[in-house]
Design a protein around this motif. Structure first.
Motif, PDB file in Angstrom:
ATOM      1  N   ILE A   1       0.985  -1.583   0.072  1.00  0.00           N
ATOM      2  CA  ILE A   1       0.403  -0.014   0.071  1.00  0.00           C
ATOM      3  C   ILE A   1       0.770   1.155   0.135  1.00  0.00           C
ATOM      4  CG2 ILE A   1      -1.906   0.962   1.323  1.00  0.00           C
ATOM      5  CD1 ILE A   1      -3.062  -1.222   2.285  1.00  0.00           C
ATOM      6  N   SER A   2       2.086   1.380   0.797  1.00  0.00           N
ATOM      7  CA  SER A   2       2.898   2.175   0.827  1.00  0.00           C
ATOM      8  C   SER A   2       3.114   2.846  -0.505  1.00  0.00           C
ATOM      9  CB  SER A   2       4.156   1.960   1.771  1.00  0.00           C
ATOM     10  OG  SER A   2       4.995   3.116   1.249  1.00  0.00           O
ATOM     11  N   ALA A   3       3.842   1.653  -1.120  1.00  0.00           N
ATOM     12  CA  ALA A   3       4.121   2.047  -2.326  1.00  0.00           C
ATOM     13  C   ALA A   3       3.076   2.159  -3.605  1.00  0.00           C
ATOM     14  CB  ALA A   3       5.024   0.525  -2.578  1.00  0.00           C
ATOM     15  N   LEU A   4       1.965   1.369  -3.575  1.00  0.00           N
ATOM     16  CA  LEU A   4       1.674   1.995  -4.315  1.00  0.00           C
ATOM     17  C   LEU A   4       0.893   3.844  -4.245  1.00  0.00           C
ATOM     18  CD1 LEU A   4      -0.669   0.617  -6.015  1.00  0.00           C
ATOM     19  CD2 LEU A   4      -2.545   0.009  -4.729  1.00  0.00           C
ATOM     20  N   ILE A   5       0.326   3.899  -2.837  1.00  0.00           N
ATOM     21  CA  ILE A   5      -0.312   5.437  -2.808  1.00  0.00           C
ATOM     22  C   ILE A   5       1.059   6.587  -3.418  1.00  0.00           C
ATOM     23  CG2 ILE A   5       0.583   7.028  -1.271  1.00  0.00           C
ATOM     24  CD1 ILE A   5      -1.235   5.013   1.082  1.00  0.00           C
ATOM     25  N   VAL A   6       2.425   5.771  -3.195  1.00  0.00           N
ATOM     26  CA  VAL A   6       4.027   7.003  -3.933  1.00  0.00           C
ATOM     27  C   VAL A   6       3.427   7.134  -5.081  1.00  0.00           C
ATOM     28  CG1 VAL A   6       6.318   7.462  -4.256  1.00  0.00           C
ATOM     29  CG2 VAL A   6       5.234   6.367  -1.807  1.00  0.00           C
ATOM     30  N   ILE A   7       2.848   5.546  -5.298  1.00  0.00           N
ATOM     31  CA  ILE A   7       3.481   5.799  -7.494  1.00  0.00           C
ATOM     32  C   ILE A   7       2.165   6.419  -7.990  1.00  0.00           C
ATOM     33  CG2 ILE A   7       2.883   4.015  -9.249  1.00  0.00           C
ATOM     34  CD1 ILE A   7       4.465   2.111  -7.540  1.00  0.00           C
ATOM     35  N   THR A   8       1.045   6.615  -7.324  1.00  0.00           N
ATOM     36  CA  THR A   8      -0.337   7.067  -7.714  1.00  0.00           C
ATOM     37  C   THR A   8       0.120   8.168  -7.215  1.00  0.00           C
ATOM     38  OG1 THR A   8      -1.945   5.545  -6.361  1.00  0.00           O
ATOM     39  CG2 THR A   8      -2.754   7.477  -6.880  1.00  0.00           C
TER      40      THR A   8
ATOM     41  N   SER B   1      12.584  -5.252  -1.617  1.00  0.00           N
ATOM     42  CA  SER B   1      12.707  -5.866  -2.926  1.00  0.00           C
ATOM     43  C   SER B   1      11.657  -5.330  -3.917  1.00  0.00           C
ATOM     44  CB  SER B   1      11.766  -7.654  -3.071  1.00  0.00           C
ATOM     45  OG  SER B   1      11.145  -8.018  -2.645  1.00  0.00           O
ATOM     46  N   VAL B   2      10.416  -4.322  -3.627  1.00  0.00           N
ATOM     47  CA  VAL B   2       9.763  -3.843  -3.964  1.00  0.00           C
ATOM     48  C   VAL B   2      10.201  -2.968  -3.972  1.00  0.00           C
ATOM     49  CG1 VAL B   2       7.393  -2.852  -4.181  1.00  0.00           C
ATOM     50  CG2 VAL B   2       7.324  -4.885  -3.580  1.00  0.00           C
ATOM     51  N   ASN B   3      11.038  -1.698  -3.392  1.00  0.00           N
ATOM     52  CA  ASN B   3      11.280  -0.660  -3.806  1.00  0.00           C
ATOM     53  C   ASN B   3      12.372  -0.307  -3.954  1.00  0.00           C
ATOM     54  OD1 ASN B   3       8.467   0.104  -1.730  1.00  0.00           O
ATOM     55  ND2 ASN B   3       9.381   0.420   0.047  1.00  0.00           N
ATOM     56  N   TYR B   4      13.323  -1.438  -3.931  1.00  0.00           N
ATOM     57  CA  TYR B   4      14.319  -1.280  -4.352  1.00  0.00           C
ATOM     58  C   TYR B   4      14.799  -1.610  -6.079  1.00  0.00           C
ATOM     59  CZ  TYR B   4      16.271  -1.441   0.908  1.00  0.00           C
ATOM     60  OH  TYR B   4      16.626  -1.174   1.858  1.00  0.00           O
TER      61      TYR B   4
ATOM     62  N   ILE C   1      11.474  12.902  -2.697  1.00  0.00           N
ATOM     63  CA  ILE C   1       9.875  13.544  -2.447  1.00  0.00           C
ATOM     64  C   ILE C   1       9.110  12.252  -2.359  1.00  0.00           C
ATOM     65  CG2 ILE C   1       8.129  14.579  -3.102  1.00  0.00           C
ATOM     66  CD1 ILE C   1       9.638  17.237  -3.664  1.00  0.00           C
ATOM     67  N   PHE C   2       9.403  11.344  -3.607  1.00  0.00           N
ATOM     68  CA  PHE C   2       8.055  10.207  -4.225  1.00  0.00           C
ATOM     69  C   PHE C   2       9.358   9.075  -4.163  1.00  0.00           C
ATOM     70  CE2 PHE C   2       6.983  14.343  -6.577  1.00  0.00           C
ATOM     71  CZ  PHE C   2       5.340  13.770  -6.120  1.00  0.00           C
ATOM     72  N   ASP C   3       9.199   8.609  -2.910  1.00  0.00           N
ATOM     73  CA  ASP C   3       9.914   7.450  -2.040  1.00  0.00           C
ATOM     74  C   ASP C   3       9.957   6.764  -1.433  1.00  0.00           C
ATOM     75  OD1 ASP C   3      12.697   5.904  -3.717  1.00  0.00           O
ATOM     76  OD2 ASP C   3      12.698   6.051  -0.966  1.00  0.00           O
ATOM     77  N   PRO C   4       9.026   5.921  -0.486  1.00  0.00           N
ATOM     78  CA  PRO C   4       8.660   5.677  -0.087  1.00  0.00           C
ATOM     79  C   PRO C   4       9.725   5.644   1.443  1.00  0.00           C
ATOM     80  CG  PRO C   4       8.068   3.284  -1.945  1.00  0.00           C
ATOM     81  CD  PRO C   4       8.944   5.206  -1.958  1.00  0.00           C
ATOM     82  N   GLU C   5      11.204   5.433   1.237  1.00  0.00           N
ATOM     83  CA  GLU C   5      11.929   5.537   2.102  1.00  0.00           C
ATOM     84  C   GLU C   5      13.142   5.973   1.692  1.00  0.00           C
ATOM     85  OE1 GLU C   5      14.625   1.178   3.142  1.00  0.00           O
ATOM     86  OE2 GLU C   5      16.149   2.001   2.399  1.00  0.00           O
ATOM     87  N   ARG C   6      13.614   7.397   1.055  1.00  0.00           N
ATOM     88  CA  ARG C   6      14.141   8.218   1.172  1.00  0.00           C
ATOM     89  C   ARG C   6      13.365   9.636   0.911  1.00  0.00           C
ATOM     90  NH1 ARG C   6      17.223   6.466  -3.983  1.00  0.00           N
ATOM     91  NH2 ARG C   6      15.621   5.638  -4.633  1.00  0.00           N
ATOM     92  N   GLY C   7      11.796   9.573   0.961  1.00  0.00           N
ATOM     93  CA  GLY C   7      10.975  10.258   0.318  1.00  0.00           C
ATOM     94  C   GLY C   7      10.523  11.005   2.015  1.00  0.00           C
ATOM     95  N   TYR C   8       9.654  12.336   1.657  1.00  0.00           N
ATOM     96  CA  TYR C   8       9.236  13.263   2.474  1.00  0.00           C
ATOM     97  C   TYR C   8       8.150  12.390   2.454  1.00  0.00           C
ATOM     98  CZ  TYR C   8      12.426  16.919   3.536  1.00  0.00           C
ATOM     99  OH  TYR C   8      13.858  17.385   3.493  1.00  0.00           O
ATOM    100  N   LEU C   9       7.248  11.611   1.536  1.00  0.00           N
ATOM    101  CA  LEU C   9       6.040  11.260   1.136  1.00  0.00           C
ATOM    102  C   LEU C   9       6.093  10.252   1.530  1.00  0.00           C
ATOM    103  CD1 LEU C   9       3.168  11.236   0.325  1.00  0.00           C
ATOM    104  CD2 LEU C   9       4.517  10.147  -2.196  1.00  0.00           C
ATOM    105  N   GLY C  10       7.085   9.862   1.853  1.00  0.00           N
ATOM    106  CA  GLY C  10       7.080   7.458   2.316  1.00  0.00           C
ATOM    107  C   GLY C  10       7.197   7.968   3.880  1.00  0.00           C
ATOM    108  N   LEU C  11       8.547   9.248   4.633  1.00  0.00           N
ATOM    109  CA  LEU C  11       8.017   9.377   5.940  1.00  0.00           C
ATOM    110  C   LEU C  11       6.388  10.042   6.401  1.00  0.00           C
ATOM    111  CD1 LEU C  11       9.598   9.658   8.443  1.00  0.00           C
ATOM    112  CD2 LEU C  11      10.244  11.882   7.826  1.00  0.00           C
ATOM    113  N   VAL C  12       5.614  10.231   5.668  1.00  0.00           N
ATOM    114  CA  VAL C  12       4.434  10.626   6.375  1.00  0.00           C
ATOM    115  C   VAL C  12       3.862   9.412   6.381  1.00  0.00           C
ATOM    116  CG1 VAL C  12       2.353  11.669   5.844  1.00  0.00           C
ATOM    117  CG2 VAL C  12       4.539  13.353   5.117  1.00  0.00           C
ATOM    118  N   ILE C  13       3.982   8.701   4.564  1.00  0.00           N
ATOM    119  CA  ILE C  13       2.868   8.058   5.375  1.00  0.00           C
ATOM    120  C   ILE C  13       3.259   6.308   5.956  1.00  0.00           C
ATOM    121  CG2 ILE C  13       2.628   5.171   3.526  1.00  0.00           C
ATOM    122  CD1 ILE C  13       2.835   7.074   1.013  1.00  0.00           C
ATOM    123  N   ASN C  14       4.389   5.962   6.182  1.00  0.00           N
ATOM    124  CA  ASN C  14       5.119   5.531   7.263  1.00  0.00           C
ATOM    125  C   ASN C  14       4.350   5.734   8.610  1.00  0.00           C
ATOM    126  OD1 ASN C  14       6.445   3.176   6.639  1.00  0.00           O
ATOM    127  ND2 ASN C  14       8.430   3.838   7.552  1.00  0.00           N
TER     128      ASN C  14
END
Length: 257
Positions: free
Chosen positions: A72-79, A202-205, A224-237
């Protein structure tokens, strides 16, 4: 030694050895692989059995939660990257698929026997054994997990020199570590948390990249647009952690039997 100091002592030993060995040998893989023998030594030292180390299977529901979180985290960032025009060019290929499958199965084995095995296995388990509170275990193991990641910026892993990434990256690692800790607490299993960790890596890398690289979706900017290295990912986490935390500690924990 007082039993309360054993978890800290074990972590410090692991931190020093896994940070120094790659520098002395030039082999950055030792940061991860050295955790395996340390797990065995520490488990013997503290007389822990398989169940205390989390080497049990969790309930089906917990696996579904563990799988859903990284996807879900990856899907939100991709969307959001797609809507805002920050995706592409996309580099999908058979080679990329094979690389993804190889990364997935390799990571699954490694997470159980190294990162999850140490942080959510031995360290989490020994703190439970010595009756630390559940909330402090989750937060302290997440903090230890975060500190352990700092040497990545100095030992030739693809992140060396990217010091501007440190605060954001470590913040996401902490929230992710706390989520994995919550999964471990809920399920009693590092197999469950390892599956979640494996899917995350595996998915994110593959899709987004690692270190300073860009993944096959070509999504930028990565801060910004990364689940692990981006601000969006931090907010989602952070949102996932709040939800998991509330759900876990406002409802009774059920037995895995």
């Amino acid at each position: 030694m007082k039993k309360e100091y054993i978890p800290l002592s074990g972590f410090i030993i692991a931190l020093v050895l896994t940070a120094v060995a790659p520098i002395l040998t030039g082999n950055s893989n030792l940061q991860v692989t050295l955790l395996f023998p340390l797990i065995l030594i520490f488990a013997y030292w503290t007389k822990m059995n398989a169940a205390e180390l989390g080497l049990v299977f969790g309930k089906r529901k917990e696996y579904l939660i563990a799988i859903a979180y990284p996807l879900i985290s990856a899907l939100i960032v991709i969307t959001l990257a797609t809507i805002s025009g920050h995706i592409g060019p996309i580099n999908l290929s058979f080679t990329a698929l094979i690389a993804f499958l190889g990364l997935f199965f390799t990571t699954l084995i490694l997470t159980v026997t190294t990162e999850e095995g140490f942080f959510r296995g031995w360290l989490f388990g020994v703190m439970e054994k010595y009756e630390f509170s559940s909330k402090s275990i989750i937060l302290l193991t997440a903090l230890a997990f975060t500190i352990w990641h700092i040497p990545l910026f100095f030992i030739g892993t693809g992140m060396e020199g990217a010091y501007n990434m440190i605060p954001l990256y470590l913040s996401t690692v902490f929230t992710g570590g706390a989520i994995m800790g919550t999964i471990r607490y809920r399920s009693g299993s590092i197999i469950t948390s390892s599956l979640s960790h494996t899917i995350w890596n595996s998915v994110n890398y593959t899709l987004f990249g690692f270190g300073t690289s860009v993944g096959i979706l070509g999504i930028m900017p990565i801060n910004i647009f990364d689940p692990e290295r981006g601000y969006l990912g931090l907010v989602i986490n952070a949102l996932f952690l709040i939800i998991f935390w509330y759900y876990t500690f406002h409802f009774p924990k059920k037995s895995n039997s």
